[in-house]
Motif scaffolding. Structure first.
Motif, PDB file in Angstrom:
ATOM      1  N   ALA A 185     -48.269 -43.590  -6.631  1.00 31.96           N
ATOM      2  CA  ALA A 185     -47.095 -43.283  -6.098  1.00 31.96           C
ATOM      3  C   ALA A 185     -47.005 -41.934  -5.863  1.00 31.96           C
ATOM      4  O   ALA A 185     -47.519 -41.020  -6.784  1.00 31.96           O
ATOM      5  CB  ALA A 185     -45.715 -43.530  -7.102  1.00 31.96           C
ATOM      6  N   ASP A 186     -46.264 -41.290  -4.851  1.00 30.69           N
ATOM      7  CA  ASP A 186     -46.120 -39.870  -4.579  1.00 30.69           C
ATOM      8  C   ASP A 186     -44.726 -39.508  -5.423  1.00 30.69           C
ATOM      9  O   ASP A 186     -44.610 -38.435  -6.358  1.00 30.69           O
ATOM     10  CB  ASP A 186     -45.605 -39.464  -3.201  1.00 30.69           C
ATOM     11  N   GLU A 187     -43.726 -40.124  -5.631  1.00 29.71           N
ATOM     12  CA  GLU A 187     -42.518 -40.240  -6.528  1.00 29.71           C
ATOM     13  C   GLU A 187     -42.359 -41.633  -7.254  1.00 29.71           C
ATOM     14  O   GLU A 187     -42.379 -42.601  -6.702  1.00 29.71           O
ATOM     15  CB  GLU A 187     -41.249 -39.608  -5.525  1.00 29.71           C
ATOM     16  N   ILE A 188     -41.423 -41.362  -8.469  1.00 26.76           N
ATOM     17  CA  ILE A 188     -41.296 -42.448  -9.032  1.00 26.76           C
ATOM     18  C   ILE A 188     -40.171 -42.420  -9.594  1.00 26.76           C
ATOM     19  O   ILE A 188     -39.510 -41.445 -10.214  1.00 26.76           O
ATOM     20  CB  ILE A 188     -42.305 -42.714 -10.254  1.00 26.76           C
ATOM     21  N   GLY A 189     -39.208 -43.429  -9.498  1.00 24.76           N
ATOM     22  CA  GLY A 189     -37.835 -43.632 -10.050  1.00 24.76           C
ATOM     23  C   GLY A 189     -37.873 -44.590 -11.282  1.00 24.76           C
ATOM     24  O   GLY A 189     -38.334 -45.832 -11.198  1.00 24.76           O
ATOM     25  N   MET A 217     -34.830 -36.421   8.848  1.00 28.56           N
ATOM     26  CA  MET A 217     -34.186 -37.949   8.582  1.00 28.56           C
ATOM     27  C   MET A 217     -35.150 -38.497   7.569  1.00 28.56           C
ATOM     28  O   MET A 217     -36.410 -38.554   8.060  1.00 28.56           O
ATOM     29  CB  MET A 217     -33.813 -38.452   9.757  1.00 28.56           C
ATOM     30  N   ALA A 218     -34.733 -39.079   6.552  1.00 24.15           N
ATOM     31  CA  ALA A 218     -35.721 -39.716   5.617  1.00 24.15           C
ATOM     32  C   ALA A 218     -35.947 -41.044   6.324  1.00 24.15           C
ATOM     33  O   ALA A 218     -35.424 -41.714   7.115  1.00 24.15           O
ATOM     34  CB  ALA A 218     -35.049 -39.872   4.250  1.00 24.15           C
ATOM     35  N   HIS A 219     -37.268 -41.452   5.852  1.00 29.43           N
ATOM     36  CA  HIS A 219     -37.829 -43.137   6.543  1.00 29.43           C
ATOM     37  C   HIS A 219     -36.736 -44.091   5.676  1.00 29.43           C
ATOM     38  O   HIS A 219     -36.406 -45.138   6.626  1.00 29.43           O
ATOM     39  CB  HIS A 219     -39.054 -42.995   6.072  1.00 29.43           C
ATOM     40  N   LEU A 220     -36.494 -44.048   4.422  1.00 22.06           N
ATOM     41  CA  LEU A 220     -35.728 -44.813   3.902  1.00 22.06           C
ATOM     42  C   LEU A 220     -34.709 -44.522   2.896  1.00 22.06           C
ATOM     43  O   LEU A 220     -35.021 -43.093   2.261  1.00 22.06           O
ATOM     44  CB  LEU A 220     -36.653 -45.829   2.942  1.00 22.06           C
ATOM     45  N   GLU A 221     -33.320 -44.526   2.971  1.00 18.18           N
ATOM     46  CA  GLU A 221     -32.345 -43.988   2.240  1.00 18.18           C
ATOM     47  C   GLU A 221     -31.401 -44.919   1.610  1.00 18.18           C
ATOM     48  O   GLU A 221     -31.129 -46.151   2.360  1.00 18.18           O
ATOM     49  CB  GLU A 221     -31.383 -43.142   3.142  1.00 18.18           C
ATOM     50  N   LEU A 222     -31.301 -44.974   0.439  1.00 17.50           N
ATOM     51  CA  LEU A 222     -30.504 -45.859  -0.342  1.00 17.50           C
ATOM     52  C   LEU A 222     -29.246 -44.922  -0.940  1.00 17.50           C
ATOM     53  O   LEU A 222     -29.576 -43.943  -1.495  1.00 17.50           O
ATOM     54  CB  LEU A 222     -31.137 -46.515  -1.675  1.00 17.50           C
ATOM     55  N   GLU A 223     -27.899 -45.158  -0.487  1.00 19.12           N
ATOM     56  CA  GLU A 223     -26.908 -44.690  -1.087  1.00 19.12           C
ATOM     57  C   GLU A 223     -25.743 -45.425  -1.897  1.00 19.12           C
ATOM     58  O   GLU A 223     -25.375 -46.191  -1.302  1.00 19.12           O
ATOM     59  CB  GLU A 223     -26.231 -43.609   0.223  1.00 19.12           C
ATOM     60  N   GLN A 278     -34.494 -41.101 -13.920  1.00 19.73           N
ATOM     61  CA  GLN A 278     -35.186 -40.069 -13.292  1.00 19.73           C
ATOM     62  C   GLN A 278     -35.648 -40.372 -12.153  1.00 19.73           C
ATOM     63  O   GLN A 278     -36.643 -41.234 -12.279  1.00 19.73           O
ATOM     64  CB  GLN A 278     -35.866 -39.251 -14.507  1.00 19.73           C
ATOM     65  N   TRP A 279     -35.777 -39.323 -10.981  1.00 17.14           N
ATOM     66  CA  TRP A 279     -36.453 -39.636  -9.797  1.00 17.14           C
ATOM     67  C   TRP A 279     -37.495 -38.304  -9.557  1.00 17.14           C
ATOM     68  O   TRP A 279     -36.913 -37.346  -9.529  1.00 17.14           O
ATOM     69  CB  TRP A 279     -35.583 -39.838  -8.642  1.00 17.14           C
ATOM     70  N   ASP A 280     -38.605 -38.586 -10.025  1.00 21.43           N
ATOM     71  CA  ASP A 280     -39.442 -37.325  -9.735  1.00 21.43           C
ATOM     72  C   ASP A 280     -40.876 -37.488  -9.446  1.00 21.43           C
ATOM     73  O   ASP A 280     -41.359 -38.986  -9.483  1.00 21.43           O
ATOM     74  CB  ASP A 280     -39.416 -36.682 -11.337  1.00 21.43           C
ATOM     75  N   ASN A 281     -41.774 -36.609  -9.450  1.00 18.88           N
ATOM     76  CA  ASN A 281     -43.438 -36.944  -9.116  1.00 18.88           C
ATOM     77  C   ASN A 281     -43.900 -37.161 -10.631  1.00 18.88           C
ATOM     78  O   ASN A 281     -43.182 -36.874 -11.716  1.00 18.88           O
ATOM     79  CB  ASN A 281     -43.904 -35.706  -8.698  1.00 18.88           C
ATOM     80  N   PHE A 288     -31.462 -42.902  -3.615  1.00 19.31           N
ATOM     81  CA  PHE A 288     -32.896 -42.047  -3.543  1.00 19.31           C
ATOM     82  C   PHE A 288     -33.208 -42.208  -2.021  1.00 19.31           C
ATOM     83  O   PHE A 288     -32.833 -42.999  -1.131  1.00 19.31           O
ATOM     84  CB  PHE A 288     -34.094 -42.618  -4.317  1.00 19.31           C
ATOM     85  N   ARG A 289     -34.199 -41.465  -1.739  1.00 19.14           N
ATOM     86  CA  ARG A 289     -34.468 -41.306  -0.328  1.00 19.14           C
ATOM     87  C   ARG A 289     -36.343 -41.181  -0.372  1.00 19.14           C
ATOM     88  O   ARG A 289     -36.631 -40.736  -1.072  1.00 19.14           O
ATOM     89  CB  ARG A 289     -34.012 -39.988   0.678  1.00 19.14           C
TER      90      ARG A 289
END
Length: 369
Positions: A203-207, A1-7, A216-219, A24-25
């Motif tokens: 950041a570990d991941e960037i949108g 389960m992700a800590h934060l989820e936007l749907e 784009q959501w990626d590293n 994103f999650r």
């Protein structure tokens, strides 16, 4: 389960859609970033996560618990979310210790003092507890704001342009320090910024956002070397688009030579595999063009920007097209001098253009920020 989820998040102001179907999650302990220009919707999205604004569609979940949907919005104070604001929002009449402990009213005195002392040590401000905000530097005030957000042990930290009021050198240094603090505490965080250097440092991941959509959501590595579209390529990093002609589905010819692509090239004709003669525009970063005195290929120095260990040269090719090259600063060449260059491209980034020859295409070259 992700800590934060936007749907499928949608937010509108009247008839104007500001956030348009964002999903994103973020996993526990990760630091995510919403990166984009002013007006792209990133701060609105952060305010929706914090609970300051409702949403028109979609759902926001924190550790599996729904905190926002169109029918229900949990108040900000019940979300266990810490917030670090752009202007720090410190209370000028309170000491550093009182600012950090402001959200700990429910703690007994000994617990509150212990938590404040612990956090001041974590953010490198031990011994500064009796000072007032005006007695601190901008970087120290930012650390106080971070300590205050961490004090109640929130499930999530949100940072809204936290370094924009600082000078460039302090901004870069503090962003690395804040990342280290969050990682040591295993805190999940979401950062909003328009500054790609901050995003890459933290950041570990960037949108990457534009017009209310995550493009784009990626590293950071993939955003720079494998941008998903022209907007991401243009917004992230520096570079120049050079007209090219496809040789086969993994080779493209530009004025400086033939490039071999690790990924199938996107063809301007809309076919599944690019055929010979298709026109593309190829992104060349400053690190793709290497200074080489032994090379027969020459380019004229048009501009130079000294950056300490390196010089960023603007070079004019034989066709008149100008490209960028990042060169060690001991290679100090004069404006107007012709220097040897060669290509060293690991990732070929190409986007569709109308099929046409090199001379016609040179009129449509676009420079990157």
């Amino acid at each position: 389960m992700a800590h934060l989820e936007l749907e499928g998040i949608v937010q509108r102001y009247g008839s104007h859609t500001v956030v348009d179907g964002v999903s994103f999650r973020v996993e526990t302990g990760d630091i995510a970033c919403l990166l984009g220009p002013s007006g792209c919707g990133k701060t609105t999205l952060l305010r929706c996560i914090a609970g300051f604004e409702g949403i028109a569609a979609g759902e926001i979940r924190v550790q599996g618990r729904t905190v926002s949907n169109p029918e229900r919005r949990l108040p900000p104070e019940q979300r266990q979310i810490g917030m670090v604001f752009q202007d720090y929002a410190l209370f000028p009449h309170l000491t550093v210790a009182a600012n950090v402990g402001f959200g700990l009213a429910g703690f007994v005195r000994e617990q509150r003092l212990g938590r404040v002392s612990e956090l001041l040590a974590v953010v490198g401000l031990a011994g500064q507890d009796k000072k007032y905000p005006h007695e601190l530097s901008g970087g120290q005030q930012q650390r106080v704001a971070l300590a205050r957000a961490l004090a109640p042990r929130p499930q999530l930290i949100l940072l809204d342009e936290p370094f924009s009021n600082l000078d460039v050198d302090l901004r870069e240094r503090l962003s690395l320090e804040v990342r280290e603090i969050l990682k040591r505490q295993n805190i999940t965080a979401v950062l909003v910024t328009h500054d790609q250097h901050e995003a890459f440092a933290m950041a570990d991941e960037i949108g990457v956002m534009s017009d209310g959509i995550i493009q784009q959501w990626d590293n950071p590595y993939r955003l720079y070397h494998q941008p998903a579209n022209r907007f991401v390529a243009d917004f992230v990093g520096q570079g120049v688009f050079l007209p090219g002609m496809v040789i086969d589905d993994c080779s493209v010819e530009v004025e400086l030579g033939v490039l071999q692509s690790r990924l199938p090239l996107e063809c301007s004709q809309g076919c599944e595999a690019c055929g010979q003669g298709c026109g593309v525009e190829v992104l060349l970063r400053p690190d793709d063009i290497v200074h080489d005195d032994q090379s027969e290929m020459r380019a004229e120095v048009r501009h130079k920007a000294f950056r300490g260990a390196e010089i960023l040269y603007t070079l004019r090719l034989g066709s008149g097209v100008e490209v960028l090259s990042l060169v060690p600063s001991h290679h100090n060449h004069a404006i107007g001098e012709r220097i040897g260059i060669r290509l060293d491209v690991d990732h070929v980034v190409a986007f569709k253009t109308p099929a046409r020859g090199f001379q016609a295409s040179t009129q449509s070259i676009q420079f990157h920020r």
